[in-house]
Design a protein around this motif. Sequence first.
Motif, PDB file in Angstrom:
ATOM      1  N   ALA A   1     -17.043  31.043   9.718  1.00  0.00           N
ATOM      2  CA  ALA A   1     -16.901  31.957   8.592  1.00  0.00           C
ATOM      3  C   ALA A   1     -17.520  31.296   7.362  1.00  0.00           C
ATOM      4  CB  ALA A   1     -15.435  32.286   8.353  1.00  0.00           C
ATOM      5  N   PHE A   2     -18.789  31.578   7.128  1.00  0.00           N
ATOM      6  CA  PHE A   2     -19.490  30.968   6.001  1.00  0.00           C
ATOM      7  C   PHE A   2     -20.381  32.010   5.342  1.00  0.00           C
ATOM      8  CE2 PHE A   2     -22.990  28.770   3.916  1.00  0.00           C
ATOM      9  CZ  PHE A   2     -22.287  27.856   3.137  1.00  0.00           C
ATOM     10  N   THR A   3     -20.250  32.124   4.028  1.00  0.00           N
ATOM     11  CA  THR A   3     -21.085  33.036   3.262  1.00  0.00           C
ATOM     12  C   THR A   3     -21.985  32.224   2.354  1.00  0.00           C
ATOM     13  OG1 THR A   3     -19.407  34.771   3.337  1.00  0.00           O
ATOM     14  CG2 THR A   3     -21.077  34.948   1.609  1.00  0.00           C
ATOM     15  N   LEU A   4     -23.280  32.475   2.459  1.00  0.00           N
ATOM     16  CA  LEU A   4     -24.271  31.806   1.621  1.00  0.00           C
ATOM     17  C   LEU A   4     -24.515  32.712   0.410  1.00  0.00           C
ATOM     18  CD1 LEU A   4     -26.112  29.385   1.254  1.00  0.00           C
ATOM     19  CD2 LEU A   4     -27.808  30.527   2.693  1.00  0.00           C
ATOM     20  N   ARG A   5     -24.097  32.213  -0.743  1.00  0.00           N
ATOM     21  CA  ARG A   5     -24.193  33.016  -1.965  1.00  0.00           C
ATOM     22  C   ARG A   5     -25.649  33.280  -2.353  1.00  0.00           C
ATOM     23  NH1 ARG A   5     -20.364  28.991  -4.015  1.00  0.00           N
ATOM     24  NH2 ARG A   5     -21.969  28.537  -5.538  1.00  0.00           N
ATOM     25  N   ALA A   6     -25.830  34.285  -3.161  1.00  0.00           N
ATOM     26  CA  ALA A   6     -27.163  34.709  -3.605  1.00  0.00           C
ATOM     27  C   ALA A   6     -27.919  33.559  -4.253  1.00  0.00           C
ATOM     28  CB  ALA A   6     -27.022  35.864  -4.595  1.00  0.00           C
ATOM     29  N   GLY A   7     -29.136  33.311  -3.771  1.00  0.00           N
ATOM     30  CA  GLY A   7     -29.998  32.295  -4.345  1.00  0.00           C
ATOM     31  C   GLY A   7     -29.578  30.863  -4.085  1.00  0.00           C
TER      32      GLY A   7
ATOM     33  N   LYS B   1     -28.094  38.877  -3.088  1.00  0.00           N
ATOM     34  CA  LYS B   1     -26.808  39.268  -2.500  1.00  0.00           C
ATOM     35  C   LYS B   1     -26.329  38.170  -1.559  1.00  0.00           C
ATOM     36  CE  LYS B   1     -26.249  43.558  -1.244  1.00  0.00           C
ATOM     37  NZ  LYS B   1     -26.385  44.838  -0.536  1.00  0.00           N
ATOM     38  N   ALA B   2     -25.042  37.984  -1.478  1.00  0.00           N
ATOM     39  CA  ALA B   2     -24.460  37.017  -0.544  1.00  0.00           C
ATOM     40  C   ALA B   2     -24.745  37.466   0.892  1.00  0.00           C
ATOM     41  CB  ALA B   2     -22.964  36.902  -0.775  1.00  0.00           C
ATOM     42  N   VAL B   3     -24.933  36.489   1.779  1.00  0.00           N
ATOM     43  CA  VAL B   3     -25.206  36.777   3.191  1.00  0.00           C
ATOM     44  C   VAL B   3     -24.188  36.024   4.046  1.00  0.00           C
ATOM     45  CG1 VAL B   3     -26.875  36.529   5.083  1.00  0.00           C
ATOM     46  CG2 VAL B   3     -27.681  37.090   2.772  1.00  0.00           C
ATOM     47  N   SER B   4     -23.497  36.752   4.908  1.00  0.00           N
ATOM     48  CA  SER B   4     -22.575  36.120   5.847  1.00  0.00           C
ATOM     49  C   SER B   4     -23.378  35.490   6.981  1.00  0.00           C
ATOM     50  CB  SER B   4     -21.596  37.138   6.429  1.00  0.00           C
ATOM     51  OG  SER B   4     -20.856  36.536   7.488  1.00  0.00           O
ATOM     52  N   LEU B   5     -23.135  34.203   7.223  1.00  0.00           N
ATOM     53  CA  LEU B   5     -23.818  33.509   8.322  1.00  0.00           C
ATOM     54  C   LEU B   5     -22.911  33.362   9.548  1.00  0.00           C
ATOM     55  CD1 LEU B   5     -25.768  30.692   6.422  1.00  0.00           C
ATOM     56  CD2 LEU B   5     -26.495  33.012   6.981  1.00  0.00           C
ATOM     57  N   ARG B   6     -21.804  34.054   9.565  1.00  0.00           N
ATOM     58  CA  ARG B   6     -20.888  33.972  10.709  1.00  0.00           C
ATOM     59  C   ARG B   6     -21.632  34.270  12.002  1.00  0.00           C
ATOM     60  NH1 ARG B   6     -15.377  34.424  11.916  1.00  0.00           N
ATOM     61  NH2 ARG B   6     -14.796  34.892   9.788  1.00  0.00           N
ATOM     62  N   ASN B   7     -21.505  33.337  12.952  1.00  0.00           N
ATOM     63  CA  ASN B   7     -22.123  33.429  14.280  1.00  0.00           C
ATOM     64  C   ASN B   7     -23.652  33.316  14.273  1.00  0.00           C
ATOM     65  OD1 ASN B   7     -19.680  33.553  15.691  1.00  0.00           O
ATOM     66  ND2 ASN B   7     -19.521  35.746  15.281  1.00  0.00           N
TER      67      ASN B   7
END
Length: 157
Positions: free
Chosen positions: A88-94, A64-70
């Motif tokens: 505002a950065f989302t690290l996509r799954a895998g 699952k994507a994980v938001s790394l915001r803050n």
Amino acid sequence: MRIRALSTAAALAAGMVIVSPSAHAAAPAVQIIKIYYDSPGSPDNGNNKSLNGEYVQIKNMTKKAVSLRNWTIRDDTKQADHVYTFGAFTLRAGKTVTLRTGKGRDTATTLYWGRSGGGTFAYIWNQTRDTAYLRNASGRLVDSCSYNSSRADYKIC
């Protein structure tokens, strides 16, 4: 079920310790996987190319994507300017993101700390030993990676 019970009883009788899968600590969903702490080339003069040769890689180990915001990443010096806060950065799954020390244009796979000038003072990662700390938006430690070597240029975490 009966076979499992017999094997567990036999293991206990032999003095073996049984550890259930739930007793193991779960690996972090987001992990530091590499620190390249000694940028290639010589000298380390603090120019942007040299600064961007120094980086840390972070991987989303989940599906699952994980938001790394803050979220933050920092080194062991505890200096205020050695803390990177994710926007505002989302690290996509895998997927893996590379956080480079210098300046550049952020993409889905590469972010830039934005450090410049100052010669060797612009670098984040010490060349002989340091620790990277990854914390979530609540400040909880998610992962860390330490190295203590001058024989390599990077550490696989």
